[in-house]
Write an enzyme that holds these catalytic residues in place. Structure first.
Site, PDB file in Angstrom:
ATOM      1  N   GLN A  16       0.771  -1.231   0.000  1.00  0.00           N
ATOM      2  CA  GLN A  16       0.000   0.000   0.000  1.00  0.00           C
ATOM      3  C   GLN A  16       0.811   1.295   0.000  1.00  0.00           C
ATOM      4  O   GLN A  16       0.500   2.212  -0.754  1.00  0.00           O
ATOM      5  CB  GLN A  16      -0.951   0.019   1.210  1.00  0.00           C
ATOM      6  CG  GLN A  16      -1.890   1.219   1.215  1.00  0.00           C
ATOM      7  CD  GLN A  16      -2.878   1.219   2.356  1.00  0.00           C
ATOM      8  OE1 GLN A  16      -3.530   2.222   2.621  1.00  0.00           O
ATOM      9  NE2 GLN A  16      -3.005   0.107   3.055  1.00  0.00           N
ATOM     10  N   ALA A  97      12.011  -4.402   2.288  1.00  0.00           N
ATOM     11  CA  ALA A  97      12.618  -4.444   3.613  1.00  0.00           C
ATOM     12  C   ALA A  97      14.004  -3.814   3.528  1.00  0.00           C
ATOM     13  O   ALA A  97      14.639  -3.825   2.461  1.00  0.00           O
ATOM     14  CB  ALA A  97      12.711  -5.882   4.104  1.00  0.00           C
ATOM     15  N   GLU A 138       0.923  -0.948   8.708  1.00  0.00           N
ATOM     16  CA  GLU A 138       0.036   0.180   8.968  1.00  0.00           C
ATOM     17  C   GLU A 138      -0.174   0.463  10.456  1.00  0.00           C
ATOM     18  O   GLU A 138       0.128   1.554  10.948  1.00  0.00           O
ATOM     19  CB  GLU A 138      -1.316  -0.070   8.286  1.00  0.00           C
ATOM     20  CG  GLU A 138      -2.415   0.897   8.668  1.00  0.00           C
ATOM     21  CD  GLU A 138      -2.143   2.320   8.211  1.00  0.00           C
ATOM     22  OE1 GLU A 138      -2.302   3.245   9.028  1.00  0.00           O
ATOM     23  OE2 GLU A 138      -1.757   2.502   7.049  1.00  0.00           O
ATOM     24  N   ASP A 167       0.338   3.820   5.989  1.00  0.00           N
ATOM     25  CA  ASP A 167       0.669   3.419   4.625  1.00  0.00           C
ATOM     26  C   ASP A 167       0.371   4.515   3.608  1.00  0.00           C
ATOM     27  O   ASP A 167       1.265   5.078   2.988  1.00  0.00           O
ATOM     28  CB  ASP A 167      -0.104   2.158   4.248  1.00  0.00           C
ATOM     29  CG  ASP A 167       0.602   0.886   4.716  1.00  0.00           C
ATOM     30  OD1 ASP A 167       1.838   0.873   4.733  1.00  0.00           O
ATOM     31  OD2 ASP A 167      -0.095  -0.079   5.064  1.00  0.00           O
ATOM     32  N   GLY A 246      -8.750  21.709  17.637  1.00  0.00           N
ATOM     33  CA  GLY A 246      -8.427  23.092  17.327  1.00  0.00           C
ATOM     34  C   GLY A 246      -8.762  24.094  18.409  1.00  0.00           C
ATOM     35  O   GLY A 246      -8.730  25.296  18.185  1.00  0.00           O
ATOM     36  N   GLY A 247      -9.123  23.628  19.592  1.00  0.00           N
ATOM     37  CA  GLY A 247      -9.401  24.548  20.684  1.00  0.00           C
ATOM     38  C   GLY A 247     -10.866  24.919  20.827  1.00  0.00           C
ATOM     39  O   GLY A 247     -11.252  25.565  21.804  1.00  0.00           O
TER      40      GLY A 247
END
Length: 424
Positions: A16, A97, A138, A167, A246-247
């Site tokens: 992927q 790898a 992943e 991925d 985001g607050g």
């Protein structure tokens, strides 16, 4: 023309992360030559198969707009073909790898000797350090990059997200690195290595959580629900459920039909600038002036009560009715869309974000199209290649093999069972 017309990508990727990167480059017009093991191919061709005898959706949805060549790089003729491919290509992309290319006899130094202008782009699990030789998948990347520790509810275990940020997220980062290196090559004439470790990519996507880690030194994170609930903070950024990052306080709330529809929910943000509109919509106009409700800091210890009242209102409306009512008032809300709703969305289909693709083995299937839109580089999503479908075509048209030389390559066993008649 396409933005990347004339750019050749030697695609040594599988599964992927790498295919996400090379598919994006293919959508932008690059000629992506996917190198696959003879008779086997990318492992995902036969993973999660839903149509017997056909490539899986796992493979087809990550390999659009590419050409496939079967090549045994351990075969001497195969090494010759690979050397010529390196000579011809602008970019080599791999997610083997660690050390695999070296063992094949194609170290970075050797690749540079063959083609000093080539860019070699790699996905690895970790960057240089004690973990650099470890395999990463992943969910491992999500855990090692800070996503899992900050996902979920405070009283529950760490969770991975359904978004493939390890991925596919790393593949997107790698594509940006490749484009940057190609741009630099225009000025220097030299290729270079591009490395995108999965841990690094996940961490980049989790930067707001790293932000919050440092803010802890100055005191509790007041926008987190646990502050208003009086729950002490620990040494690390906690899991915050569905709080907004985001607050601005935000939560996922039930909508009409939630009892039977697992996605009958909306995300609702009580943005300070539209607090009075929120009060009017949910039938609590008194909160606009009531003591303890007027300013955002005053409301922090009342968020459970406030969102409880909002949910009483959202439960009387469908998630789309909530959108229709709140959007004209600038109240930030968003429906929780299921994968079924997304795949059927007319707007996404009109923009090419969801496309139908015809395949000779499996018929028509839906896929995600190019998520980035360029006004002068339109994208047509074409099907993924069958295993080795373009072997002879690439040997002949890209590398210039013809006649007896082409036949010799085919008969060497370096390119699988390509039909000899295809060379005629």
């Amino acid at each position: 023309m396409k933005a990347l017309d004339g750019i050749k990508i030697l695609d040594f990727t599988h599964v992927q992360s790498g295919p996400t990167c090379t598919q994006l480059l293919a959508w932008f017009g690059a000629d992506v030559l996917k190198v696959e093991r003879p008779g086997v191919g990318d492992a995902t061709r036969k993973q999660l198969v839903d149509v017997p005898g056909a490539d899986s959706l796992y493979f087809t949805m990550l390999n659009h707009n590419k050409r496939s060549i079967e090549l045994n790089s351990k075969n001497e003729t195969g090494k010759e073909v690979l050397t010529r491919l390196i000579e011809e290509c602008d970019v080599l992309v791999e997610n083997f790898a660690p050390g695999a290319l070296d063992r094949m006899g194609f170290s970075w130094e050797r690749i540079q000797e063959i083609n000093p202008r080539i860019i070699m782009a790699s996905v690895k699990g970790f960057g240089p350090g004690k973990y650099e030789d470890c395999k990463v998948y992943e969910n491992v990347a999500q855990c090692a990059g800070g996503a899992a520790s900050t996902t979920g509810f405070l009283d529950g275990p760490p969770l991975v997200t359904g978004a493939q940020i390890g991925d596919s997220g790393t593949g997107l980062h790698l594509a940006l690195g490749i484009m940057t290196a190609l741009f630099q090559r225009e000025r220097t004439g030299r290729g270079q290595k591009v490395l995108a470790p999965m841990q690094d990519g996940v961490l980049n996507l989790c930067r707001v959580k790293l932000r919050d880690q440092q803010r802890l030194d100055a005191g509790p994170l007041k926008e987190y629900s646990q502050f208003g609930e009086g729950i002490p903070f620990g040494e690390a950024t906690p899991r915050a459920g569905n709080d907004s990052g985001g607050g601005q306080p935000g939560r996922i709330l039930k909508c009409k039909g939630w009892e039977t529809d697992p996605n009958a929910y909306t995300y609702f943000i009580t943005q300070a600038a539209v607090w009075e509109n929120v009060c009017d919509v949910i039938g609590r106009p008194e909160w606009k002036t009531a003591e303890g409700y007027v300013t955002p800091p005053e409301r922090l210890d009342k968020l459970n009560e406030i969102f409880g009242a909002i949910e009483e209102w959202t439960m009387t409306k469908t998630k789309f009715e909530v959108m229709d009512i709140c959007n004209p008032l600038n109240i930030p809300v968003g429906p929780i869309l299921s994968t079924k709703e997304l795949i059927e969305d007319e707007g996404l289909r009109a923009t090419g974000t969801i496309v139908d693709v015809d395949h000779p083995e499996r018929g028509t299937y839906a896929s995600v199209g190019c998520p980035i839109k360029l006004s002068d580089s339109p994208v047509e999503v074409t099907r993924s290649p069958l295993l080795g479908e373009h072997t002879v075509e690439i040997l002949r048209d890209v590398l210039g093999y013809e006649g007896e030389a082409l036949q010799a390559v085919i008969e060497s066993g370096a390119v699988g069972e390509a039909q000899k008649t295809a060379a005629e």
